[in-house]
Scaffold this active site. Structure first.
Site, PDB file in Angstrom:
ATOM      1  N   ARG A  24       2.701   0.100  -1.318  1.00 58.33           N
ATOM      2  CA  ARG A  24       2.540   0.088   0.138  1.00 58.33           C
ATOM      3  C   ARG A  24       2.198  -1.300   0.667  1.00 58.33           C
ATOM      4  O   ARG A  24       2.741  -1.734   1.685  1.00 58.33           O
ATOM      5  CB  ARG A  24       1.467   1.092   0.570  1.00 58.33           C
ATOM      6  CG  ARG A  24       1.896   2.538   0.340  1.00 58.33           C
ATOM      7  CD  ARG A  24       0.782   3.503   0.652  1.00 58.33           C
ATOM      8  NE  ARG A  24      -0.356   3.204  -0.218  1.00 58.33           N
ATOM      9  CZ  ARG A  24      -1.620   3.493   0.065  1.00 58.33           C
ATOM     10  NH1 ARG A  24      -1.942   4.064   1.199  1.00 58.33           N
ATOM     11  NH2 ARG A  24      -2.578   3.214  -0.792  1.00 58.33           N
ATOM     12  N   ASN A  42       1.654   7.061   1.166  1.00 57.15           N
ATOM     13  CA  ASN A  42       1.763   7.875  -0.040  1.00 57.15           C
ATOM     14  C   ASN A  42       1.879   9.335   0.367  1.00 57.15           C
ATOM     15  O   ASN A  42       1.244   9.770   1.321  1.00 57.15           O
ATOM     16  CB  ASN A  42       0.523   7.721  -0.914  1.00 57.15           C
ATOM     17  CG  ASN A  42       0.487   6.416  -1.666  1.00 57.15           C
ATOM     18  OD1 ASN A  42       1.504   5.750  -1.840  1.00 57.15           O
ATOM     19  ND2 ASN A  42      -0.682   6.033  -2.128  1.00 57.15           N
TER      20      ASN A  42
END
Length: 94
Positions: A24, A42
């Site tokens: 990320r 996520n």
């Protein structure tokens, strides 16, 4: 859904070794460097979900650069084109 300047938005679900490996934050860094907008998060099933807006070349470059991360290993990506977000700025981790 691509605009007159070749800008599009894609929703993606990324499979592989993508959680707990910096995916990320690498995505945020790369997207901001390339001038892309969107978000990444996520999912509960071990995948990563993201929406990215920009040129198809920029989006593909972003995915390539993310996959070069030391521990990241993208095995598959489900991609679909979605409507543009007209007033979005930046790329964010959710």
């Amino acid at each position: 859904m691509t605009d007159s300047q070749g800008i599009l938005r894609q929703h993606m679900k990324v499979f592989g070794r993508v959680q707990g490996v910096g995916f990320r934050y690498r995505a945020k860094y790369v997207a901001n460097t390339l001038g892309l907008t969107g978000w990444v998060r996520n999912d509960w099933d071990g995948t990563v979900e993201l929406e990215v807006q920009g040129s198809i070349e920029g989006i593909n470059r972003m995915l390539s650069l993310i996959n070069q991360g030391t521990y990241i290993q993208i095995e598959d990506i489900e991609r679909k084109e979605i409507p543009l977000e007209e007033f979005e700025s930046g790329f964010h981790v959710r």
